[in-house]
Design an enzyme around this catalytic site. Structure first.
Site, mmCIF file in Angstrom:
data_model
loop_
_atom_site.group_PDB
_atom_site.id
_atom_site.type_symbol
_atom_site.label_atom_id
_atom_site.label_comp_id
_atom_site.label_asym_id
_atom_site.label_seq_id
_atom_site.Cartn_x
_atom_site.Cartn_y
_atom_site.Cartn_z
ATOM 1 N N SER A 274 0.795 -1.230 0.000
ATOM 2 C CA SER A 274 0.000 0.000 0.000
ATOM 3 C C SER A 274 0.828 1.282 0.000
ATOM 4 C CB SER A 274 -0.947 0.017 1.205
ATOM 5 O OG SER A 274 -0.229 0.157 2.417
ATOM 6 N N LYS B 215 0.435 4.966 6.785
ATOM 7 C CA LYS B 215 -0.119 5.750 5.679
ATOM 8 C C LYS B 215 0.523 7.134 5.686
ATOM 9 C CE LYS B 215 -3.157 2.499 4.705
ATOM 10 N NZ LYS B 215 -2.967 1.633 3.513
#
Length: 259
Positions: A79, A150
């Site tokens: 990701s 993230k």
């Protein structure tokens, strides 16, 4: 005379009179015996025992450092490519936001997604959970299913829109250049416009087509926002493998508003 001699002999040999072995020697002897019992007094088992004790001390030290200062995290997914690859060990600075500082746009953060990205997990085996937590804290195992890494795209009060006519995310009306995006990815195939509540963050992965991030939780309680208090720390370095040693401070977005 015999009685007197006996009393004299008893007086000279009695430790209560300050004669004989000094009292101050006893703590030293006890301490030496303690060290001998800890490290071994010799023989084949001595080196192994010392190595075992040293290993325990080093492990405890590393656990303390990882809990309060810098913690290694193993990257388990794609990701955050190309910034972070599967198998990378990142070093997370746990002091980055401890003294009044808060996450900024462009920071790569590790956070506990309980209540925002995932529901409260069911209770597992306490011993197994403790062992996995220790291994994860040392970077030897994948992080907990509730921990995520993230990039911060919006902070409290920001108006975040995707996308403008040029296909870019706009924050407070200013287009954001994102040089860290995975080659071929667009900033987002899902259009959105949100105002980030104070005390929360809007976060996204760098490999947008492979990242489940704030966009995927828009319709859920919390709207995909991550509370600042759930941030574990800022990912400042890639520490392993050696071929990927690098600082992550130079990967922030450009062109967006700051302050």
């Amino acid at each position: 005379m015999d009685t007197e001699a006996e009393l004299t002999q008893r007086g000279h040999s009695s430790p209560e009179q300050g004669e004989g072995r000094p009292r101050s020697a006893f703590p030293r002897i006890r301490a030496l015996r303690g060290l001998r019992s800890l490290f071994g007094s010799g023989g084949a088992s001595g080196p192994w025992r010392r190595a075992g004790v040293l290993g325990v001390v080093c492990t405890v030290f590393l656990l303390l450092v990882s809990n309060f200062v810098v913690q290694p995290f193993l990257i388990p997914s794609r990701s955050m490519e190309p910034t972070l690859e599967v198998g990378d060990r990142i070093l997370v600075n746990k002091l980055a936001y401890r003294f009044g500082s808060t996450p900024e746009r462009g920071d790569v953060v590790v956070f506990d997604g309980t209540g925002s990205f995932v529901r409260e997990p069911a209770r597992g085996n306490p011993v197994g959970d403790a062992l996995h937590g220790a291994a994860s804290a040392l970077g030897l195992a994948a992080p907990s299913d509730t921990d995520f890494v993230k990039r911060v795209v919006g902070v409290g009060g920001d108006d975040v829109v995707c996308c403008d006519a040029g296909g870019r995310i706009r924050v407070n009306g200013v287009p954001v250049e994102e040089p860290y995006l995975y080659p071929g990815d667009t900033p987002s195939k899902v259009p959105f416009r949100i105002v980030v509540p104070l005390g929360t963050l809007w976060v996204m992965g760098d490999h947008r087509s492979q990242s489940r991030d704030s966009r995927d939780h828009l319709g859920e309680p919390g709207g995909g926002m991550v509370p600042v208090e759930k941030v574990i720390g800022r990912a400042d370095w890639t520490g392993w493998p050696p071929s990927r040693w690098t600082s992550l401070s130079g990967t922030a977005a450009t062109g967006g508003p700051h302050g």
